[in-house]
Design a protein around this motif. Structure first.
Motif, mmCIF file in Angstrom:
data_model
loop_
_atom_site.group_PDB
_atom_site.id
_atom_site.type_symbol
_atom_site.label_atom_id
_atom_site.label_comp_id
_atom_site.label_asym_id
_atom_site.label_seq_id
_atom_site.Cartn_x
_atom_site.Cartn_y
_atom_site.Cartn_z
ATOM 1 N N THR A 385 19.399 52.932 38.445
ATOM 2 C CA THR A 385 18.118 53.428 38.935
ATOM 3 C C THR A 385 18.044 54.942 38.783
ATOM 4 N N ALA A 386 16.845 55.468 38.854
ATOM 5 C CA ALA A 386 16.661 56.914 38.726
ATOM 6 C C ALA A 386 17.358 57.692 39.847
ATOM 7 N N LEU A 390 20.103 60.567 39.007
ATOM 8 C CA LEU A 390 19.910 61.972 39.376
ATOM 9 C C LEU A 390 21.000 62.491 40.311
ATOM 10 N N SER A 391 21.645 61.607 41.026
ATOM 11 C CA SER A 391 22.681 62.031 41.979
ATOM 12 C C SER A 391 24.060 62.141 41.339
ATOM 13 N N ASN A 392 24.196 61.684 40.100
ATOM 14 C CA ASN A 392 25.513 61.679 39.459
ATOM 15 C C ASN A 392 25.414 62.254 38.046
ATOM 16 N N PRO A 393 25.681 63.542 37.865
ATOM 17 C CA PRO A 393 25.559 64.170 36.542
ATOM 18 C C PRO A 393 26.452 63.530 35.474
ATOM 19 N N VAL A 406 20.705 52.310 30.561
ATOM 20 C CA VAL A 406 19.265 52.200 30.780
ATOM 21 C C VAL A 406 18.954 52.594 32.216
ATOM 22 N N VAL A 407 18.074 53.565 32.380
ATOM 23 C CA VAL A 407 17.674 54.043 33.703
ATOM 24 C C VAL A 407 16.247 53.567 33.959
ATOM 25 N N VAL A 408 16.082 52.710 34.955
ATOM 26 C CA VAL A 408 14.766 52.164 35.288
ATOM 27 C C VAL A 408 14.148 53.014 36.396
ATOM 28 N N ASP A 417 11.645 63.733 36.051
ATOM 29 C CA ASP A 417 12.758 64.418 36.701
ATOM 30 C C ASP A 417 14.084 64.082 36.012
ATOM 31 N N CYS A 418 14.242 62.831 35.624
ATOM 32 C CA CYS A 418 15.469 62.413 34.941
ATOM 33 C C CYS A 418 15.628 63.152 33.616
#
Length: 531
Positions: A385-386, A390-393, A406-408, A417-418
């Protein structure tokens, strides 16, 4: 005519074939998972310095050659590579594990690059000649005669890539563009394909001799890391070309920057090449987009610098069926031999580190088990998930091999933002309908072009056309200099610098700047392009 068969374990210091005085090593056949009988020896630091000294001595004569002579040299290299015939193909297949068709195509690309730069030299306008004639009567001050053009930097050190044993190797784009610019090349061979490198190195040396190039215009060295870094530190070296890992590229950049006289390092290092797929594109052509995406992920066992390692989707009623189509193609993909055991091990380690994280799910992986004895890579596509992304570089870092994440995303703002969080990339791809883009609150084209050197619409990033309009580069860490390209005719600009000649007698000017324009090139004369 068949080229002279070289001894595969030779280094070439200019025209001289020499045995290295450093540590020895063997080449390896990844598809067989066995070492080959050929033994190679790295050069010593002293031998490496000899190669640079020869290049420095050759520079003045080589840089002054008529452009047509350098063009003849490049054409001759292509002819000598072609004359190697099946010997080159078979050796490259053996050392890389890549299929014959891929290597044959890569050989054609290599020869095409050389001939493309030869054509560029014969046309000649790339030197960007600019002339402002003297205005002695101008008030309040006269203007002197000013003439500007691009001139070669000097000896260039080039490092071969693991994933392209021909096109990004000994006679690849970095070598071709540096030689075209008028710069001698000291080439550091990649240890994954030393025999292939020696064959091509011999071809370049023979081409240099047949066309009367100065001894030292090209050298081929097998070298360990310490000696390779010493090449970059040598005061006669004026630039570096590199394709490989971020760690390797940054190590060379540090050496270059810590010199008393820093030099440019043109390093292509890492990219995940994000693909943004909007709902309209899925609704219009879900199956075609999904199947193309899966094919791009597994192409060449994912060992392309343009592999689509990240995919961003907006959740929609069609998302699940779209992802299932991707999954079906991934499950059906067969594992294949990777370039070497180290790359294969790093691939599986990278996938494992991500798949065990909370919130990461395996969408699909190849159903056929990979043979680790043959260093085979098996495709894997993961989803998340997004918010987790975003919380894990670490999720945005490259995994070199046939995988993608794949980021849904739930909203377009979340998706933006992603993308905004990403580092620099070689490519960024957009699938969308024109209506979606017109109605969007996000300027997707502008956003993607801030992140990448090549922005694609409705296509796939794997495959880099060698042509005038190509940009193969991008913001850091995709490359160390986003103003340049390593593919296409624009690559020549990395190895030149501008010089202005003021108030020179016409006969003492370079041919490109003389009044009669003996080269017949396009020039900017007082702001007007003219011949």
């Amino acid at each position: 005519m068949q080229a002279t068969q070289p001894q595969l374990n030779m280094n070439f210091i200019g025209y001289e074939a020499v045995t290295g005085q450093g540590d020895s090593f063997q080449s390896f056949a990844p598809a067989r998972n066995e070492a080959l009988t050929d033994e190679f020896a790295n050069v010593s630091a002293e031998q490496a310095n000899q190669a640079v000294d020869k290049a420095a001595a050759a520079f003045s004569a080589y840089a002054k050659l008529h452009p047509a002579q350098r063009a003849d040299f490049l054409d001759a290299i292509a002819a000598e590579i072609e004359a190697l015939g099946d010997d080159l193909i078979e050796r490259a297949v053996l050392e890389s594990g890549l299929p014959t068709g891929r290597i044959s195509g890569e050989r054609g690309r290599t020869m095409g690059q050389l001939r493309m730069f030869a054509t560029l030299l014969r046309e000649g306008s790339w030197v960007d000649a600019r002339i402002n004639p003297a205005l002695p009567d101008r008030q309040p001050l006269p203007r002197p005669d000013l003439r500007r053009m691009l001139v070669p930097l000097g000896p260039v050190v080039v490092f071969g890539a693991s994933n392209f044993p021909l096109a990004f190797s000994v006679a690849g784009g970095d070598t071709a563009s540096a030689l075209a610019a008028g710069c001698p090349v000291i080439f550091k061979a990649h240890p994954s394909h030393p025999g292939t490198s020696s064959l091509v190195g011999q071809a370049i040396v023979e081409a240099a001799q047949k066309t009367g190039m100065p001894d030292g215009v090209f050298s081929l060295l097998h070298a360990d890391n310490d000696v390779a870094q010493g090449l970059v530190a040598h005061p006669a070296v004026r630039a570096v070309g590199f394709t490989g890992s971020r760690r390797g590229g940054l190590a060379l950049l540090r050496v270059a920057q810590e010199r008393p006289e820093p030099i440019p390092v043109y390093a292509e290092m890492s990219a995940v090449n994000p693909v943004v797929i909007m709902p309209g594109a899925i609704q219009e052509n879900a199956v075609k987009v999904a199947e193309g995406l899966a094919a791009s992920v597994v192409l060449g066992v994912g060992q392309f610098c343009t592999n689509p390692g990240l995919v961003f989707l907006l959740d929609s009623p069609q998302t699940d069926s779209f992802l299932e189509t991707v999954a079906v193609k991934i499950r059906a993909s067969a594992p294949a031999t990777m370039l070497n055991a180290g790359i294969c091990q790093s691939y599986y380690k990278g996938v494992q580190q991500i798949r065990v994280l909370p919130g990461i799910h395996v969408l699909a992986e190849g159903e056929t088990e990979a043979s680790h004895d043959r260093t085979e890579g098996r495709a894997t596509v993961l989803t998340t998930t997004a918010p987790l992304f975003l919380s894990n570089p670490d999720l945005s870092h490259e995994i070199f091999g046939p995988s993608s994440l794949v980021v849904v995303c739930q909203t377009e703002a979340e998706l933006a933002d992603c993308v905004q969080s990403l580092e620099g990339q070689l490519t960024a791809t957009l699938f969308a309908t024109p209506d979606e883009l017109h109605q969007s609150s996000v300027d997707w084209i502008e956003l993607l072009q801030t992140k990448a050197g090549r922005v694609l619409f409705g296509g796939y990033p794997t495959g880099v056309e060698v042509c005038e309009a190509m940009t193969h580069g991008g913001p850091f860490p995709a490359t160390t200099d986003s103003r340049t390209t390593s593919v296409g005719t624009g690559a020549i600009l990395r190895f030149v610098r501008p010089v202005t000649y003021q108030s020179f007698p016409d006969a003492l000017l370079p041919l490109a700047l003389q009044n009669a324009n003996p080269l017949g090139i396009w020039r900017n004369v007082d702001g007007k392009m003219t011949k």
